[in-house]
Enzyme design. Structure first.
Site, PDB file in Angstrom:
ATOM      1  N   ASN A  13      46.412  44.101   2.591  1.00  0.00           N
ATOM      2  CA  ASN A  13      46.055  42.499   2.323  1.00  0.00           C
ATOM      3  C   ASN A  13      45.659  42.195   0.695  1.00  0.00           C
ATOM      4  O   ASN A  13      45.419  41.785   0.503  1.00  0.00           O
ATOM      5  CB  ASN A  13      44.618  41.884   3.365  1.00  0.00           C
ATOM      6  CG  ASN A  13      44.301  40.697   3.272  1.00  0.00           C
ATOM      7  OD1 ASN A  13      45.092  39.447   2.523  1.00  0.00           O
ATOM      8  ND2 ASN A  13      43.138  40.538   3.613  1.00  0.00           N
ATOM      9  N   TRP A  14      47.442  41.391   0.866  1.00  0.00           N
ATOM     10  CA  TRP A  14      46.952  41.599  -0.910  1.00  0.00           C
ATOM     11  C   TRP A  14      46.410  39.818  -1.309  1.00  0.00           C
ATOM     12  O   TRP A  14      46.074  39.743  -2.383  1.00  0.00           O
ATOM     13  CB  TRP A  14      48.497  41.313  -1.146  1.00  0.00           C
ATOM     14  CG  TRP A  14      50.220  42.398  -0.950  1.00  0.00           C
ATOM     15  CD1 TRP A  14      49.155  43.467  -0.715  1.00  0.00           C
ATOM     16  CD2 TRP A  14      50.903  42.254  -1.908  1.00  0.00           C
ATOM     17  NE1 TRP A  14      50.032  44.218  -1.111  1.00  0.00           N
ATOM     18  CE2 TRP A  14      51.462  43.450  -1.245  1.00  0.00           C
ATOM     19  CE3 TRP A  14      51.307  41.180  -2.186  1.00  0.00           C
ATOM     20  CZ2 TRP A  14      52.813  44.117  -1.790  1.00  0.00           C
ATOM     21  CZ3 TRP A  14      53.038  41.660  -2.468  1.00  0.00           C
ATOM     22  CH2 TRP A  14      53.297  43.301  -2.398  1.00  0.00           C
ATOM     23  N   LYS A  15      46.459  39.623  -0.577  1.00  0.00           N
ATOM     24  CA  LYS A  15      44.833  38.003   0.045  1.00  0.00           C
ATOM     25  C   LYS A  15      46.262  36.982  -1.344  1.00  0.00           C
ATOM     26  O   LYS A  15      47.279  37.152  -1.240  1.00  0.00           O
ATOM     27  CB  LYS A  15      44.191  37.902  -0.833  1.00  0.00           C
ATOM     28  CG  LYS A  15      43.206  39.115  -0.321  1.00  0.00           C
ATOM     29  CD  LYS A  15      41.488  39.211  -0.556  1.00  0.00           C
ATOM     30  CE  LYS A  15      41.114  40.070   0.820  1.00  0.00           C
ATOM     31  NZ  LYS A  15      39.844  40.553   0.384  1.00  0.00           N
ATOM     32  N   HIS A  99      40.359  36.533   9.536  1.00  0.00           N
ATOM     33  CA  HIS A  99      39.447  37.194   7.910  1.00  0.00           C
ATOM     34  C   HIS A  99      37.987  36.529   7.827  1.00  0.00           C
ATOM     35  O   HIS A  99      38.604  35.037   8.052  1.00  0.00           O
ATOM     36  CB  HIS A  99      40.562  37.493   7.184  1.00  0.00           C
ATOM     37  CG  HIS A  99      39.967  38.070   5.878  1.00  0.00           C
ATOM     38  ND1 HIS A  99      39.490  37.551   5.210  1.00  0.00           N
ATOM     39  CD2 HIS A  99      41.111  39.105   6.187  1.00  0.00           C
ATOM     40  CE1 HIS A  99      39.290  38.388   4.110  1.00  0.00           C
ATOM     41  NE2 HIS A  99      39.853  39.852   4.382  1.00  0.00           N
ATOM     42  N   GLU A 101      37.992  35.263   4.860  1.00  0.00           N
ATOM     43  CA  GLU A 101      37.936  34.338   3.991  1.00  0.00           C
ATOM     44  C   GLU A 101      37.883  33.566   4.461  1.00  0.00           C
ATOM     45  O   GLU A 101      37.897  32.308   3.454  1.00  0.00           O
ATOM     46  CB  GLU A 101      38.478  35.083   2.620  1.00  0.00           C
ATOM     47  CG  GLU A 101      37.837  35.704   1.428  1.00  0.00           C
ATOM     48  CD  GLU A 101      38.526  37.354   1.002  1.00  0.00           C
ATOM     49  OE1 GLU A 101      39.869  36.905   1.580  1.00  0.00           O
ATOM     50  OE2 GLU A 101      38.187  38.205   0.669  1.00  0.00           O
ATOM     51  N   GLU A 173      35.570  44.575   9.725  1.00  0.00           N
ATOM     52  CA  GLU A 173      35.996  44.008   7.832  1.00  0.00           C
ATOM     53  C   GLU A 173      33.645  43.373   7.651  1.00  0.00           C
ATOM     54  O   GLU A 173      33.416  42.029   7.971  1.00  0.00           O
ATOM     55  CB  GLU A 173      36.424  43.157   7.734  1.00  0.00           C
ATOM     56  CG  GLU A 173      38.034  43.543   7.734  1.00  0.00           C
ATOM     57  CD  GLU A 173      38.306  43.125   6.005  1.00  0.00           C
ATOM     58  OE1 GLU A 173      39.285  43.736   5.592  1.00  0.00           O
ATOM     59  OE2 GLU A 173      38.549  41.471   6.528  1.00  0.00           O
ATOM     60  N   GLY A 179      35.578  43.446  -1.172  1.00  0.00           N
ATOM     61  CA  GLY A 179      34.845  43.616  -2.246  1.00  0.00           C
ATOM     62  C   GLY A 179      33.512  43.814  -3.218  1.00  0.00           C
ATOM     63  O   GLY A 179      33.938  43.260  -4.543  1.00  0.00           O
ATOM     64  N   SER A 219      36.293  47.142   0.880  1.00  0.00           N
ATOM     65  CA  SER A 219      35.975  48.392  -0.397  1.00  0.00           C
ATOM     66  C   SER A 219      36.809  49.793   0.346  1.00  0.00           C
ATOM     67  O   SER A 219      35.675  50.954  -0.792  1.00  0.00           O
ATOM     68  CB  SER A 219      34.653  48.555  -1.041  1.00  0.00           C
ATOM     69  OG  SER A 219      33.981  47.333  -1.182  1.00  0.00           O
ATOM     70  N   GLY A 240      42.414  45.304   0.499  1.00  0.00           N
ATOM     71  CA  GLY A 240      42.282  44.266  -0.045  1.00  0.00           C
ATOM     72  C   GLY A 240      42.461  44.625  -1.736  1.00  0.00           C
ATOM     73  O   GLY A 240      43.642  44.792  -1.664  1.00  0.00           O
ATOM     74  N   GLY A 241      40.986  44.857  -2.404  1.00  0.00           N
ATOM     75  CA  GLY A 241      41.709  45.238  -3.688  1.00  0.00           C
ATOM     76  C   GLY A 241      42.718  46.376  -4.162  1.00  0.00           C
ATOM     77  O   GLY A 241      43.698  46.173  -5.236  1.00  0.00           O
TER      78      GLY A 241
HETATM   79  P1  PGA Z   1      38.537  44.544   0.040  1.00  0.00           P
HETATM   80  O1  PGA Z   1      39.300  43.879   0.944  1.00  0.00           O
HETATM   81  O2  PGA Z   1      39.137  46.220   0.110  1.00  0.00           O
HETATM   82  O3  PGA Z   1      39.123  44.613  -1.473  1.00  0.00           O
HETATM   83  O4  PGA Z   1      36.988  44.649   0.419  1.00  0.00           O
HETATM   84  C1  PGA Z   1      39.226  43.935   2.488  1.00  0.00           C
HETATM   85  C2  PGA Z   1      39.817  42.790   3.123  1.00  0.00           C
HETATM   86  O5  PGA Z   1      39.118  41.783   3.033  1.00  0.00           O
HETATM   87  O6  PGA Z   1      40.334  42.795   4.307  1.00  0.00           O
END
Ligand code: PGA
Length: 258
Positions: A13-15, A99, A101, A173, A179, A219, A240-241
């Site tokens: 997930n590149w966001k 998600h 977010e 999640e 993050g 994470s 993500g990150g």
């Molecule tokens: P993260 O994000 O790996 O940076 O914690 C995961 C996500 O929000 O899908």
């Protein structure tokens, strides 16, 4: 690309990253090259929507594209939105839905998530449904209630037949893990998986529940990826990150594949 029982799924997930298309293309090509060698892993890249149609996949590439969101309507006056038909047209196979977010920053409700899952099934896109509790809810031991509410509401009007005929993934999640560098204990990840399966079995029976892969996100790193799969009993990871650094993401893929 078929998801067999032993095939682990890794979703990037590149966001809203990276900053430019040339960086995105470089990252995509590096990951794509790596996945050609692997057969026991299914890799899905979810870039910003603008680039979905530009990141090219060839027949022999072992990688698929996912969107980070979509609207439930097929067309019309919905400024700023992207439809399931547009995603299909861009060769997208997966769509991340619900998600945290999007729920927290953009007011996405369980009802909207439900409408999006129905639209995804109708258009043969595989939904990647995200659920999870806040740190407050965890402290108050409300995780079970949160799971029940989010799953029951997400699956309204979805029949056992539809679950069997389509693919859907559920990702645990924990919002506090996203993050933050913190992850739940592996035992807690395993318990979350079992709870999700139990709720699904309550809705559709054990046989159907068994068919829904459950993934973990929050994470994920090279250090914890393999243990989350093995000790947490997960079918895959949502990253993500660590997915926007080619070297790190490739090492996560290798750790899970080996
Ligand atoms: P993260 O994000 O790996 O940076 O914690 C995961 C996500 O929000 O899908």
């Amino acid at each position: 690309m078929e998801n067999t029982k032993n095939k682990k799924i890794i979703i990037a997930n590149w966001k809203m990253n990276p900053e430019t298309f040339s960086e995105a293309r470089e990252l995509f090509n590096a990951v794509k090259k790596e996945t050609r060698k692997l057969e026991n892993i299914e890799v899905v890249i979810a870039p910003p929507a603008l680039w979905l149609a530009q990141l090219k996949i060839n027949d022999n590439d072992n990688i698929e594209l996912g969107a980070q969101n979509m609207h439930w309507e097929e067309k019309g006056a919905f400024t700023g939105e992207i439809s399931p038909i547009m995603l299909k047209d861009a060769m997208v196979k997966y769509v991340i839905l619900g998600h945290s977010e999007r729920r927290i920053n953009f007011g996405e409700t369980d009802e909207m998530v439900n409408a999006k899952i129905l639209a995804a099934f109708k258009n043969k896109l595989t939904p990647i449904l995200c659920i999870g509790e806040t740190f407050e809810e965890k402290k108050e031991e409300k995780t079970q209630d949160v799971f029940k509410k989010q799953i029951n509401n997400a699956f309204v009007d979805i029949t056992e037949y539809e679950i069997e005929a389509n693919k859907i993934f559920i990702v645990y999640e924990p919002i506090w893990a996203i993050g933050s560098g913190f992850t739940p204990a592996f035992d807690d990840i395993l318990s979350a998986r079992l709870l999700i399966k139990k709720i699904l079995a309550g809705l559709y029976g054990r046989r159907v529940a068994d068919k829904v892969p459950v993934l973990y996100g929050g994470s994920v790193s090279v250090q914890n990826a393999k243990d989350i799969i093995n000790k947490g009993g997960m079918d895959g990871l949502l990253v993500g990150g660590a997915s926007i650094k080619a070297g790190e993401f490739i090492n996560i893929i290798r750790a899970v594949a080996n």
